[in-house]
Design an enzyme around this catalytic site. Structure first.
Site, PDB file in Angstrom:
ATOM      1  N   LYS A   1      44.627  41.908  34.974  1.00 21.81           N
ATOM      2  CA  LYS A   1      43.234  41.681  35.377  1.00 21.81           C
ATOM      3  C   LYS A   1      42.257  42.450  34.479  1.00 21.81           C
ATOM      4  O   LYS A   1      41.143  41.972  34.212  1.00 21.81           O
ATOM      5  CB  LYS A   1      43.043  42.051  36.848  1.00 21.81           C
ATOM      6  CG  LYS A   1      43.804  41.130  37.815  1.00 21.81           C
ATOM      7  CD  LYS A   1      43.364  39.676  37.688  1.00 21.81           C
ATOM      8  CE  LYS A   1      43.927  38.784  38.782  1.00 21.81           C
ATOM      9  NZ  LYS A   1      43.544  37.368  38.618  1.00 21.81           N
TER      10      LYS A   1
ATOM     11  N   TYR B   1      49.733  43.751  37.626  1.00 21.91           N
ATOM     12  CA  TYR B   1      48.546  42.992  38.063  1.00 21.91           C
ATOM     13  C   TYR B   1      47.265  43.624  37.514  1.00 21.91           C
ATOM     14  O   TYR B   1      46.378  42.935  37.005  1.00 21.91           O
ATOM     15  CB  TYR B   1      48.542  42.971  39.593  1.00 21.91           C
ATOM     16  CG  TYR B   1      47.487  42.119  40.239  1.00 21.91           C
ATOM     17  CD1 TYR B   1      47.639  40.736  40.344  1.00 21.91           C
ATOM     18  CD2 TYR B   1      46.343  42.693  40.777  1.00 21.91           C
ATOM     19  CE1 TYR B   1      46.667  39.956  40.967  1.00 21.91           C
ATOM     20  CE2 TYR B   1      45.369  41.918  41.403  1.00 21.91           C
ATOM     21  CZ  TYR B   1      45.538  40.549  41.491  1.00 21.91           C
ATOM     22  OH  TYR B   1      44.582  39.775  42.102  1.00 21.91           O
TER      23      TYR B   1
HETATM   24  P1  NAP Z   1      46.854  32.479  46.714  1.00 21.12           P
HETATM   25  O1  NAP Z   1      46.271  32.179  48.053  1.00 21.12           O
HETATM   26  O2  NAP Z   1      48.213  33.073  46.627  1.00 21.12           O
HETATM   27  O3  NAP Z   1      46.780  31.131  45.838  1.00 21.12           O
HETATM   28  C1  NAP Z   1      47.254  31.147  44.531  1.00 21.12           C
HETATM   29  C2  NAP Z   1      46.965  29.819  43.873  1.00 21.12           C
HETATM   30  O4  NAP Z   1      47.451  29.901  42.510  1.00 21.12           O
HETATM   31  C3  NAP Z   1      47.660  28.670  44.531  1.00 21.12           C
HETATM   32  O5  NAP Z   1      46.821  27.544  44.521  1.00 21.12           O
HETATM   33  C4  NAP Z   1      48.861  28.439  43.631  1.00 21.12           C
HETATM   34  O6  NAP Z   1      49.323  27.102  43.589  1.00 21.12           O
HETATM   35  C5  NAP Z   1      48.294  28.788  42.283  1.00 21.12           C
HETATM   36  N1  NAP Z   1      49.337  29.091  41.309  1.00 21.12           N
HETATM   37  C6  NAP Z   1      50.332  30.001  41.411  1.00 21.12           C
HETATM   38  N2  NAP Z   1      51.100  29.970  40.306  1.00 21.12           N
HETATM   39  C7  NAP Z   1      50.562  29.023  39.494  1.00 21.12           C
HETATM   40  C8  NAP Z   1      50.894  28.535  38.209  1.00 21.12           C
HETATM   41  N3  NAP Z   1      51.937  29.019  37.519  1.00 21.12           N
HETATM   42  N4  NAP Z   1      50.123  27.555  37.671  1.00 21.12           N
HETATM   43  C9  NAP Z   1      49.063  27.042  38.364  1.00 21.12           C
HETATM   44  N5  NAP Z   1      48.708  27.480  39.580  1.00 21.12           N
HETATM   45  C10 NAP Z   1      49.438  28.459  40.134  1.00 21.12           C
HETATM   46  O7  NAP Z   1      45.925  33.482  45.896  1.00 21.12           O
HETATM   47  P2  NAP Z   1      44.367  33.849  46.079  1.00 21.12           P
HETATM   48  O8  NAP Z   1      44.300  35.053  46.919  1.00 21.12           O
HETATM   49  O9  NAP Z   1      43.597  32.654  46.412  1.00 21.12           O
HETATM   50  O10 NAP Z   1      44.036  34.320  44.580  1.00 21.12           O
HETATM   51  C11 NAP Z   1      43.331  33.502  43.655  1.00 21.12           C
HETATM   52  C12 NAP Z   1      42.910  34.361  42.482  1.00 21.12           C
HETATM   53  O11 NAP Z   1      42.073  35.423  42.969  1.00 21.12           O
HETATM   54  C13 NAP Z   1      44.065  35.038  41.752  1.00 21.12           C
HETATM   55  O12 NAP Z   1      43.802  35.100  40.371  1.00 21.12           O
HETATM   56  C14 NAP Z   1      44.066  36.439  42.342  1.00 21.12           C
HETATM   57  O13 NAP Z   1      44.654  37.367  41.460  1.00 21.12           O
HETATM   58  C15 NAP Z   1      42.581  36.669  42.505  1.00 21.12           C
HETATM   59  N6  NAP Z   1      42.242  37.695  43.473  1.00 21.12           N
HETATM   60  C16 NAP Z   1      42.604  37.597  44.785  1.00 21.12           C
HETATM   61  C17 NAP Z   1      42.253  38.608  45.664  1.00 21.12           C
HETATM   62  C18 NAP Z   1      42.602  38.567  47.122  1.00 21.12           C
HETATM   63  O14 NAP Z   1      42.354  39.573  47.812  1.00 21.12           O
HETATM   64  N7  NAP Z   1      43.147  37.489  47.649  1.00 21.12           N
HETATM   65  C19 NAP Z   1      41.546  39.741  45.198  1.00 21.12           C
HETATM   66  C20 NAP Z   1      41.197  39.798  43.854  1.00 21.12           C
HETATM   67  C21 NAP Z   1      41.537  38.767  42.999  1.00 21.12           C
HETATM   68  P3  NAP Z   1      50.571  26.582  44.495  1.00 21.12           P
HETATM   69  O15 NAP Z   1      50.055  26.501  45.896  1.00 21.12           O
HETATM   70  O16 NAP Z   1      50.892  25.259  43.926  1.00 21.12           O
HETATM   71  O17 NAP Z   1      51.636  27.600  44.358  1.00 21.12           O
END
Ligand code: NAP
Length: 250
Positions: free
Chosen positions: A163, A159
């Site tokens: 990133k 990851y």
């Molecule tokens: P999340 O709640 O797990 O949601 C992930 C989203 O990505 C869902 O809408 C999912 O769609 C979609 N997805 C997964 N695989 C996919 C694919 N192959 N093609 C298209 N869409 C796909 O994650 P989140 O926490 O919102 O994270 C969103 C972004 O923020 C990510 O890039 C993550 O790395 C980054 N981020 C998150 C955090 C945190 O603390 N949460 C911190 C830093 C960065 P489905 O529902 O259809 O599976």
């Protein structure tokens, strides 16, 4: 719709917008007046719910299923949006997954799955959308990276590598596209309350966050909206905006 709307007439694609941060970004861009394409992979009901929320509050939105780690699916996504909406003004590369584990025990499939979506997916969507943005000499690309890409994290080599790669990709594409009116920036969230962070041991994490709490998807969406808005962020490109409660101060 928001009275200070500044994105009216624009079309935005948000990858991974069915849940979490992507969902909040989609709603926030629509409140600012953009038509929003809600991309998802496996959650059609959740994606439709986001579309419903937007359309029922006077916005414009539709959902498209596409695995953004897949080149053919990405080409299809962009083609469909161009046919249906006529133009793409904003791309938010948000979709991401984790497959955590210590490096020594990390399976090659776990490494590849994360790199394929979290890094190659950003490249594929950026390349696919760049043709039309270069032609219209206008566009905003915002990549969702992570503070983990800046500081590393034990148990997240895949990851963190992806990133950190997104940050390099952001800066390189910003330099390539700048002369054509396209800006490329990144947002680096810290720990945000979503499905991705469910089950993490909060106490240990919180002691490393100066502001003392996890962030909300809406707080990340606020930074993305700023980077998508003209003219407020029009003179910014190749930057990484951290939304992390003060976790990483450089
Ligand atoms: P999340 O709640 O797990 O949601 C992930 C989203 O990505 C869902 O809408 C999912 O769609 C979609 N997805 C997964 N695989 C996919 C694919 N192959 N093609 C298209 N869409 C796909 O994650 P989140 O926490 O919102 O994270 C969103 C972004 O923020 C990510 O890039 C993550 O790395 C980054 N981020 C998150 C955090 C945190 O603390 N949460 C911190 C830093 C960065 P489905 O529902 O259809 O599976």
């Amino acid at each position: 719709m928001n009275s200070s709307a500044s994105l009216s007439g624009q079309t935005a694609i948000v990858t991974g917008a069915s849940r979490g941060i992507g969902r909040a970004i989609a709603i926030s861009l629509s409140e600012a007046g953009a038509e929003v394409v809600v991309n998802y992979a496996n959650s059609p009901e959740k994606a439709e719910e986001v579309v419903q929320i937007i359309n029922s509050s006077g916005g414009k939105s539709y959902a498209i299923q596409a695995n953004v780690a897949d080149e053919t699916a990405v080409e299809g996504l962009i083609k469909t949006v161009l046919e249906r909406s006529g133009h793409i003004d904003i791309l938010i590369n948000n979709a991401g997954i984790t497959r955590d584990g210590l490096l020594m025990r990390m399976k090659t499939e776990e490494w590849r799955a994360v790199i394929d979506l979290n890094l190659t997916g950003v490249f594929l969507c950026t390349r696919a959308v760049s043709r039309s943005m270069l032609k219209q000499r206008k566009g905003r690309i915002i990549n969702v990276t992570s503070v983990v890409g800046l500081m590393g994290n034990a148990g997240q080599a895949n990851y963190a590598a992806a990133k950190a790669g997104v940050i390099g990709l952001t800066k390189s594409s910003a330099k390539e596209f700048a002369s054509r009116g396209i800006t490329v920036n990144a947002v680096a969230p810290g720990f945000i309350t979503t499905d991705m962070t469910k089950g993490l041991e909060a106490d240990q994490i919180l002691s490393n966050i100066p502001l003392g709490t996890f962030g909300t998807p809406e707080q990340v969406a606020g930074a993305v909206l700023f980077l998508a808005s003209s003219p407020s962020s029009g003179y910014m490109t190749g930057q990484v905006l951290q939304v992390d409660g003060g976790m990483v101060m450089s």
